[in-house]
Design an enzyme around this catalytic site. Structure first.
Site, PDB file in Angstrom:
ATOM      1  CB  SER A   1      -4.831   4.084   0.762  1.00  0.00           C
ATOM      2  OG  SER A   1      -4.754   2.693   0.688  1.00  0.00           O
ATOM      3  CB  SER A   2      -7.017   1.829  -4.070  1.00  0.00           C
ATOM      4  OG  SER A   2      -6.125   2.593  -4.806  1.00  0.00           O
TER       5      SER A   2
ATOM      6  N   GLY B   1      -2.504  -3.284  -2.024  1.00  0.00           N
ATOM      7  CA  GLY B   1      -1.232  -3.986  -1.800  1.00  0.00           C
ATOM      8  C   GLY B   1      -1.247  -4.751  -0.495  1.00  0.00           C
TER       9      GLY B   1
ATOM     10  CG  ASN C   1      -1.467   5.951  -0.661  1.00  0.00           C
ATOM     11  OD1 ASN C   1      -1.518   7.164  -0.839  1.00  0.00           O
ATOM     12  ND2 ASN C   1      -1.577   5.072  -1.648  1.00  0.00           N
TER      13      ASN C   1
ATOM     14  CD  GLU D   1      -3.982  -2.610   3.428  1.00  0.00           C
ATOM     15  OE1 GLU D   1      -4.816  -3.128   4.197  1.00  0.00           O
ATOM     16  OE2 GLU D   1      -4.226  -1.634   2.699  1.00  0.00           O
TER      17      GLU D   1
ATOM     18  CB  SER E   1      -0.864  -0.038   1.248  1.00  0.00           C
ATOM     19  OG  SER E   1      -1.608   1.131   1.292  1.00  0.00           O
ATOM     20  N   GLY E   2       0.653   2.144  -0.910  1.00  0.00           N
ATOM     21  CA  GLY E   2       1.444   3.377  -0.976  1.00  0.00           C
ATOM     22  C   GLY E   2       2.676   3.258  -1.845  1.00  0.00           C
TER      23      GLY E   2
ATOM     24  CB  THR F   1      -3.560   4.072  -7.468  1.00  0.00           C
ATOM     25  OG1 THR F   1      -3.941   3.048  -6.563  1.00  0.00           O
ATOM     26  CG2 THR F   1      -4.770   4.707  -8.067  1.00  0.00           C
TER      27      THR F   1
END
Ligand SMILES: Nc1ncnc2c1ncn2[C@@H]1O[C@H](COP(=O)(O)OP(=O)(O)O)[C@@H](O)[C@H]1O
Ligand SMILES: [Mg+2]
Length: 1079
Positions: free
Chosen positions: A160-161, A387, A157, A389, A107-108, A112
């Site tokens: 973050s999605s 991602g 993030n 986590e 993540s981050g 994306t």
């Protein structure tokens, strides 16, 4: 071969890890760091792109860059995500291979962003046109909408999605986008009701409250103050670099572009508002008489407003929050809810409402962006999924997310590492096996149908009796105890009994990316994802059409007593579909790496990167690549692609494809260690060899294109020529026909003309002959007639009196003449020469004679008259004639002198005794004697003097005494000046230097001026030894008085002092004579 640019040019570190020397984890990281420090965030491992998140915008995504990477070979330029996108797009377009772009990372890490970059690149390079642009725009604009509703700020993030997204972009055969399909995976809906510390709810809530107009907020019954809403965490409401208000406008605009109707947008916002309102509904306990606690709504205002927004009857919803109805076969049992249950129900409703709204949005976007044509299309899938986590507190969501990542790693392994090695074996290529970690075992732990964690969770959820998270953990402890990757304190595997890092209510999984500790609390609930039926039915009763659509199970007519599939089950199924989908496509990998945990640029935390590189299996990736061959291709397509490079294989190779490729490689003299022949494929070791082939092919294609063009042009020109030739023959034939026709007509008309002329000529000739004949006949007749006439007249003449006429005529004329002459004699005019009369002429025919006779008579009469003149009279007339020659029309005095006879000696000087003395003084004969006025030189007054003129001189003498005053010999006289007027002034000008000239010229005046001057002139004319005397007639002349020259000027003046002429000396230069105007 000359490669213009290459990945190897100006390389910082090593652009492709495959070329790294020596290869070790440290050098690998050092290379990454080195490149990262120089802003080179992309690095290749073969065809895989490693992307480091720079956490700041770099100037490497400009339109120029897009152009730079467009249509270039993958290895030609320095590593870039555009190169991968270009490669994928081109093989989709040119080789008809469906593509998928798999973006993985924590993540981050930038997944994306990477997916957006890929999409924007493809949008920039694919076709243009109004329709295509609209599709592109819609595809790109779906991002902001989904991000607003599905992204949130997390500790990792800021954007973050919180959902997985897979987007298939569909292209036609030309590579123009037709549309797309988006699939979404498991939105992290728990976030709607609760956010971990330091994180936010989904962006849309904040965007709506800060970006919507007052009017909109009023309509939605919302307050701009974030603190008024329980569901919004306040500690990180404002995020650096995020402008919620501006983003709200962007989202609204994007929704419009994507094709949302205004009322749809309104409905969506109403639902968002309803979620916020829902969070504010609070419950309080109320004891019932049977000892149980019931919940009551504390403040009904929010409930009321929410019901108004959604068009739900307040009482219905109120009841749904207080009771729970359980239907079992034939029975219906209602139980009251306590406060905790009421809160649970409320939150479940909020989560469901929001996640269903999100799914509806995706469906709605898909409706807009779906391809309009049914024809076969090529697909490029872009996978941007949450991602891996690892949080402090990991729950069901993290479990699911990590499972998904595990599956992605699996597919990566399958498609690259294992597939690669297996392929070598399959193809019979010599190969040393590379050890790599296969995570299939972890996937199996989670997804196995019988004893996988998800299967067991489902089993627990469906099991009758008391089910809690603890019973679920017990079950895991029993069944997974022996699994290498499962760890739990109370598992049957005693080795974790003393592991204090493992709390009792947790289990730990050794994921490929590391160990993750999951707390079981909430697993069962979240998996069940229960929404009390009363609530869904209450929602279904709403008049708001969208909300009704979102809760179809609330339809009382369609009560389904079967339990809905669990969240875990659904997710597993959708991940399964996704994996199958990805396996059919050509994968392109972007592996995102997060350089630090602080979201900071320029910081490279080595341990963090090392960890990611390790679990992403990047080193294995490099090793496999290095051990093997960079490129492979089946013989047929290889031969097909490069056969034009060798004469023997071009244009057709008749034998087996492999032999064809062998011939081709031998012909091209590619070094033998650069490639290997597998069973069905050729393996090329070095990318450079591939470039070489590609470059040769490109050149060859150009030559072929030229050849085709040449042949085509030749053919075109030839056909054109043949056509022209054919046309020319047709035209010529027509023209000749036409010309011959014309010529024939001309000849025909000429013949007619010639014919007509000939006929005319013949006819005229005949006519002439006939006429001649006729005339001859007539002449003969006439001659005969005349002849007869003459004969007859001759015979009869003596009988005619025809001659009498002439005689009578002659006689008459004689008589007339006689009478005329006799008449003339009697009417003769006088003999005076000036007589003008002459008798009239009696007959016209006598005109000539009459005039001639008159002339003759006049001449004779003049002769007679002249014969009477004496010598003196003759001289006088001669003088008069001369005077007229000198003065006529020159001097006004002349006419008056004509009638005066020139007497000459007016004073009768010889007879008068008074002038005796004077007479004796002149010895010559006096030709003229008269009294003149001598003009005084000083004052212009006149003095009378006697003027005598002889043949030799003139004399001036006193009138009274007769004493001679001056005697001037005529040769001394040069000229005489007179005026043009009627005065009698005249100046006698003497020769300069002569004796007489001492006193100066004489200015005299006389009544007989004409006579005096004529006489002086006559003397000059007869004297042979003298020059002609000058007579100067002008109104202004100069006279020499002693020394001075004086101008004598005649002016015409009014008559003064009678009619006399006055003379005045004006000054010493001018003497003015005023002559009265003659009447
Ligand atoms: N290529 C890039 N250039 C600049 N900033 C980037 C880039 N990739 C990521 N970022 C930054 O990192 C943040 C997180 O990226 P994102 O793609 O949302 O991560 P992920 O989707 O992997 O969670 C972005 O908001 C952006 O600020
Ligand atoms: Mg993301």
């Amino acid at each position: 071969m000359e490669v213009k640019t290459s990945l190897l040019d100006n390389m910082i570190g090593v652009g492709d890890m495959v070329l790294l020397e020596p290869l070790s984890e440290d050098s690998f990281l050092e290379n990454l760091r080195n490149r990262f420090d120089h802003n080179e965030i992309y690095t290749y491992i073969g065809s895989v792109v490693i992307s480091m998140n720079p956490y700041r915008s770099l100037p490497i995504y400009t339109p120029d860059k897009v152009e730079e990477y467009r249509n270039r070979n993958f290895y030609e330029l320095s590593p870039h995500i555009y190169a991968l996108a270009d490669e994928a797009y081109r093989s989709l377009r040119d080789q008809d291979k469906d593509q998928c772009i798999l973006i993985t990372g924590e993540s981050g890490a930038g997944k994306t962003e990477a997916s957006k970059l890929v999409m924007s690149y493809v949008a920039a390079v694919c076709g243009k046109g109004q329709e295509v642009n609209k599709v592109k725009e819609q595809l790109l604009q779906s991002n902001p909408v989904l991000e607003a509703f599905g992204n949130a700020k997390t500790v990792r993030n800021d954007n973050s999605s919180r959902f997985g997204k897979y987007m298939d972009i569909e292209f036609d055969f030309k590579g123009d986008p037709l549309g797309g399909v988006i699939s979404n995976y498991l939105l992290e809906k728990s976030r709607v009701v609760k956010q971990p510390r330091g994180e936010r709810n989904f962006h849309v809530f904040y965007q709506l409250l800060s970006g919507a107009s007052d009017d909109t907020l009023k309509k939605l019954k919302l307050n701009r103050d974030l603190s008024k809403y329980n569901y919004l965490s306040l500690d990180s409401a404002a995020v650096n670099g995020l402008d919620d208000a501006a983003n709200f406008r962007t989202v609204r605009n994007a929704m419009q572009i994507v094709g949302f109707m205004e009322d749809e947008v309104q409905s969506v916002l109403e639902l968002v508002a309803a979620v916020l309102k829902l969070g504010n509904i609070e419950f309080k306990p109320e004891s019932r008489c049977n000892g149980t606690d019931e919940s009551r709504i504390k403040d009904k205002n929010d409930l009321k407003e929410m019901c108004e927004l959604l068009g739900i009857e307040q009482s219905v919803l109120e009841r749904a929050f207080s009771y729970r109805t359980v239907e079992a076969k034939l029975e219906k049992v209602s139980t009251t809810l306590n406060v905790a249950q009421a809160y649970y129900a409320r939150d479940a409703l909020a989560k469901n409402l929001y996640s269903r709204l999100f799914s509806w949005l995706v469906t709605r976007i898909n409706e807009s962006i779906k391809a309009q044509t049914k024809s076969r299309h090529k697909v490029m899938g872009v996978l941007d999924i949450y991602g891996f986590e690892i949080f402090e507190d990991n729950s069901f969501e993290q479990f699911i997310i990590n499972y998904c990542n595990e599956k992605l790693q699996q597919i990566f392994i399958e498609l690259t590492l294992r597939e690669e090695q297996e392929e070598y074996v399959r193809e019979g290529i010599e190969w040393t096996n590379i050890e790599y970690f296969n995570n299939a075992i972890i996937c199996d732990l989670i997804e196995n149908h019988q004893n996988g964690i998800l299967a067991m969770l489902d089993e627990e959820c469906l099991r009758p009796g008391t089910v809690t998270d603890e019973t679920f953990l017990d079950k895991l402890n029993t069944i997974c105890a022996e699994h290498q990757h499962f760890e739990s304190r109370l598992s049957k595997n005693s080795k974790f009994l003393t592991d204090h890092s493992l709390p009792h209510n947790c289990f730990r999984i050794q994921h490929y990316a590391g160990k993750v500790l999951y707390r079981v609390e909430g697993f069962v609930d979240k998996n069940n994802d229960l929404l009390y039926r009363d609530l869904s039915q209450a929602m279904y009763k709403a008049t708001h059409s969208l909300i009704k659509q979102l809760f179809p199970e609330g339809n009382p007519g369609k009560v389904n007593l079967k339990r809905p599939p669990t969240a875990g089950f659904q997710f597993k199924a959708s991940v399964g579909t996704l994996m199958r989908n990805l396996q059919t496509k050509n994968p392109n990998y972007i592996r995102c790496i997060k350089p630090n945990d602080k979201k900071a640029s320029h910081i490279f935390t080595e341990s963090l990167v090392r960890h990611q590189a390790r679990y992403l299996g990047l080193m294995e990736n490099v090793r496999v690549r290095r051990a093997g061959y960079a490129f492979r291709q089946a013989y047929e397509p290889c031969l097909e692609r490069y056969k034009m490079l060798c004469k023997r294989t071009w244009p057709h190779w008749r034998g087996p494809a492999r032999e064809g490729v062998e011939v081709l490689m031998a012909d091209l003299q590619v070094p033998a260690d650069e490639f290997s022949y597998g069973r069905s494929k050729i393996f090329i070791r070095n990318p450079r060899t591939l470039f070489f082939l590609e470059e040769r092919r490109r050149q060859c294609l150009q030559d072929l294109a030229t050849l085709i063009q040449k042949i085509y042009r030749g053919w075109k020109c030839r056909s054109q020529f043949l056509l022209l030739k054919k046309s020319q023959i047709v035209v010529a034939a027509w023209y000749r026909r036409y010309a011959q026709q014309k010529k024939y007509q001309k000849i025909k008309s000429a013949t007619t003309v010639v014919q007509s002329y000939t006929r005319g000529w013949q006819a005229r000739k005949l006519l002439r002959e006939l006429k001649y004949q006729k005339r001859c006949e007539e002449a003969v007749t006439t001659i005969a007639a005349f002849w007869h006439g003459t004969q007859v007249r001759r015979e009869y003449r003596k009988f005619f009196r025809a001659n009498a006429g002439k005689k009578i005529y002659e006689f008459t004329i004689q008589r007339i003449m006689q009478k005329y002459f006799l008449g003339l004699k009697s009417t003769m005019p006088s003999m005076s020469p000036i007589e003008k009369n002459w008798p009239a002429r009696p007959y016209i025919f006598l005109d000539g004679v009459h005039t001639a006779l008159r002339r003759i008579f006049h001449l004779w009469r003049c002769k007679k008259y002249r014969s009477q003149f004496t010598e003196e009279k003759k001289a006088v007339y001669e003088e008069k004639l001369e005077a007229s020659e000198i003065f006529k029309d020159k001097k006004a005095l002349y006419p008056s002198s004509v009638s005066q006879p020139f007497k000459g000696d007016y004073l009768e000087i010889s007879k008068n005794p008074k002038y005796q003395k004077l007479n004796s003084a002149v010895d010559e004969k006096v030709l003229l004697a008269d009294v003149v006025n001598k003009i005084n030189r000083a004052n212009g007054k006149g003095t009378a003097r006697i003027f005598l003129l002889t043949k030799k001189s003139f004399v001036l003498a006193d009138q009274k005494t007769g004493q001679v005053k001056a005697s001037v010999p005529l040769p001394d006289l040069t000229s005489v000046s007179v005026s043009t007027q009627s005065d009698g002034f005249f100046a006698l000008r003497l020769k300069e230097g002569s004796a007489s000239a001492i006193k100066g010229d004489f200015l005299l005046s006389s009544e007989h001026l004409i006579e005096i001057i004529t006489k002086i002139h006559r003397i000059g004319a007869t004297a042979a030894d003298r020059e002609q005397l000058n007579i100067d007639i002008s109104d202004e002349f100069l006279v020499q008085f002693k020394q001075d020259k004086v101008c004598v000027k005649f002016i015409e003046g009014a008559p003064k002092n009678g009619n006399s002429v006055s003379c005045k000396r004006k000054n010493n230069r001018l003497l003015e004579v005023s002559v009265p105007t003659s009447p």
